[in-house]
Design a protein around this motif. Structure first.
Motif, PDB file in Angstrom:
ATOM      1  N   ARG A  71       0.795  -1.222   0.000  1.00 36.38           N
ATOM      2  CA  ARG A  71       0.000   0.000   0.000  1.00 36.38           C
ATOM      3  C   ARG A  71       0.832   1.279   0.000  1.00 36.38           C
ATOM      4  O   ARG A  71       0.360   2.329  -0.452  1.00 36.38           O
ATOM      5  N   LEU A  72       2.079   1.240   0.490  1.00 31.72           N
ATOM      6  CA  LEU A  72       2.870   2.463   0.550  1.00 31.72           C
ATOM      7  C   LEU A  72       3.752   2.679  -0.670  1.00 31.72           C
ATOM      8  O   LEU A  72       4.248   3.783  -0.880  1.00 31.72           O
TER       9      LEU A  72
ATOM     10  N   SER B 283      -8.026  -0.107   8.283  1.00 29.49           N
ATOM     11  CA  SER B 283      -8.158   1.053   7.392  1.00 29.49           C
ATOM     12  C   SER B 283      -9.634   1.377   7.230  1.00 29.49           C
ATOM     13  O   SER B 283     -10.163   2.279   7.864  1.00 29.49           O
TER      14      SER B 283
ATOM     15  N   GLY C 198      -1.083   6.732   3.619  1.00 28.19           N
ATOM     16  CA  GLY C 198      -0.943   5.453   4.312  1.00 28.19           C
ATOM     17  C   GLY C 198      -1.548   5.478   5.702  1.00 28.19           C
ATOM     18  O   GLY C 198      -1.100   4.754   6.592  1.00 28.19           O
TER      19      GLY C 198
ATOM     20  N   GLU D 196       0.597   6.650  10.061  1.00 27.39           N
ATOM     21  CA  GLU D 196       0.686   7.078   8.674  1.00 27.39           C
ATOM     22  C   GLU D 196       2.120   6.867   8.210  1.00 27.39           C
ATOM     23  O   GLU D 196       3.005   6.542   9.005  1.00 27.39           O
ATOM     24  N   ALA D 197       2.369   7.047   6.925  1.00 30.17           N
ATOM     25  CA  ALA D 197       3.720   6.907   6.399  1.00 30.17           C
ATOM     26  C   ALA D 197       4.604   8.044   6.919  1.00 30.17           C
ATOM     27  O   ALA D 197       4.159   9.190   7.021  1.00 30.17           O
TER      28      ALA D 197
ATOM     29  N   GLY E 229       5.694   2.860   7.235  1.00 26.78           N
ATOM     30  CA  GLY E 229       4.595   3.138   8.136  1.00 26.78           C
ATOM     31  C   GLY E 229       5.079   3.366   9.564  1.00 26.78           C
ATOM     32  O   GLY E 229       5.988   2.686  10.046  1.00 26.78           O
TER      33      GLY E 229
END
Length: 286
Positions: A14-15, A161, A91, A181-182, A71
Motif C-alpha cells: 500500500r505504501l 483502514s 498510508g 501514517e507513512a 509506516g
C-alpha cells in the motif's frame, strides 16, 4: 563522485505507489522501477532501494539505507534506533483491538486473562503494560483476523483502514491503540553531505504537502466590502487586491486551507463576493 542519499521504499504494497508518486511530484525521476531492487534517480542525488517494509527500520539503523519511507506502525514495532523526520500524510490507518461481535467484552480491561493474537507484540505489550492489563499475547504473521474463529485467541490487535476486513470476519473494533501514517526515518549518523541532500528533499516534500492542503482562490469584490472579505482571507501573508476595470470593484487573490474551504466560501458569498474561482495548487513554497 557525487554523494547520493539511499532511500528505502516498500517494494510492494500500500505504501509503494504513494511513495513513488510523492517522489515524482517532487520532480525526482526514478525511471521505470518495476521488478527492480534498486534504481538511481536521473535528476536528483538519490538511489532508491525496494525492500520489505518490516526490514526498512533495521536497514536504516544499520546504514544500508540512509532514509526510509515506512509506516509509523512498523517503526514503533521494530523499535530500532532511527530518527522520524517527517510525516507524509498518506498510508493512514490505525492499530486497534478487535473482538468477535458476539463476545461480551466492553473495554480493554475486560481482556485481562484473555488471549490476544497480533503481528505487533511490541506495541501491544507496551499498551497493556501502560493500562496494567495482564493478557496472553500470541504473535502470528498474516491473517490475524481469523484467530478468534479458529479458537486461537479471544481478541486481535491488528491494522484497520476501512474496517471491511473486520466486518467480513465478524469482528468489531474495541479500542484504538495507535494512529499511524507513512513517515520518513533517517539514520542517526548521517554525514553533513547527506543531511544537506535530505534537507533539499524535505523542502520539496513539504512544498508538495502544503499544496495538497490549500486552494488558490480568486474572486471579485465590491470595494465597500473589501475589509470584511479580506478579513476572511488571510492568505500566506495577506490577500492580493487588484482594481478591476469596472469602477467600485476589485479582484482579490488568496489561499484557503482545505479544512476551512467551504465555511469560508459561504461567508464570502454572504459578504457580496462574486465570480469565485478555486484553483488547485501544484507546489507551495514559503
Amino acid at each position: 563522485m557525487e554523494k547520493k542519499i539511499r532511500i528505502a521504499i516498500q517494494k510492494s504494497g500500500r505504501l509503494h505507489d504513494d511513495s513513488m508518486r510523492l517522489l515524482k511530484e517532487c520532480g525526482i525521476d526514478a525511471g521505470n522501477s518495476r521488478n527492480q531492487l534498486r534504481v538511481a534517480a536521473t535528476n536528483f542525488p538519490a538511489e532508491i532501494f525496494f525492500l520489505r517494509d518490516d526490514d526498512i527500520p533495521e536497514y536504516v539503523q544499520d546504514g544500508v539505507a540512509d532514509i526510509g519511507f515506512v509506516g509509523e506502525n512498523v517503526v514503533l514495532e521494530k523499535n530500532k534506533k532511527v530518527n522520524t523526520v517527517e510525516k507524509l500524510g498518506f498510508g493512514k490507518c490505525r492499530l486497534s483491538l478487535a473482538i468477535p461481535a458476539n463476545k461480551r467484552i466492553r473495554s480493554a480491561e475486560d481482556l485481562a486473562g484473555k488471549k490476544i493474537a497480533t503481528s505487533y507484540p511490541h506495541i501491544l505489550s507496551g499498551y497493556l503494560k501502560k493500562k496494567k492489563i495482564k493478557a496472553d499475547i500470541h504473535t502470528i504473521s498474516g491473517s490475524v483476523e481469523i484467530a478468534p474463529r479458529i479458537g486461537l485467541a479471544d481478541a486481535i490487535c491488528d491494522l484497520v483502514s476501512s474496517g471491511n476486513t473486520l466486518f467480513s470476519n465478524e469482528l468489531t473494533e474495541l479500542e484504538t491503540i495507535l494512529q499511524s501514517e507513512a513517515v520518513i526515518i533517517s539514520n542517526n549518523d548521517l554525514s553533513p553531505a547527506l543531511q544537506k541532500i535530505l534537507h533539499k528533499l524535505l523542502f520539496r516534500i513539504q512544498s508538495v504537502k502544503r499544496s495538497r492542503n490549500n486552494k488558490y482562490v480568486l474572486l471579485n469584490a465590491p470595494n465597500e466590502k473589501l475589509d470584511a472579505i479580506c478579513g476572511l482571507l488571510p492568505g500566506m501573508r495577506s490577500p492580493t487586491v487588484l482594481p478591476l476595470a469596472e469602477p467600485g470593484w476589485s479582484s482579490v487573490h488568496s489561499v484557503i486551507t482545505e479544512t476551512d474551504f467551504w465555511n469560508i466560501i459561504e461567508q464570502l458569498k454572504q459578504q457580496g463576493a462574486e465570480g469565485i474561482l478555486v484553483i488547485p495548487i501544484e507546489k507551495m513554497i514559503l
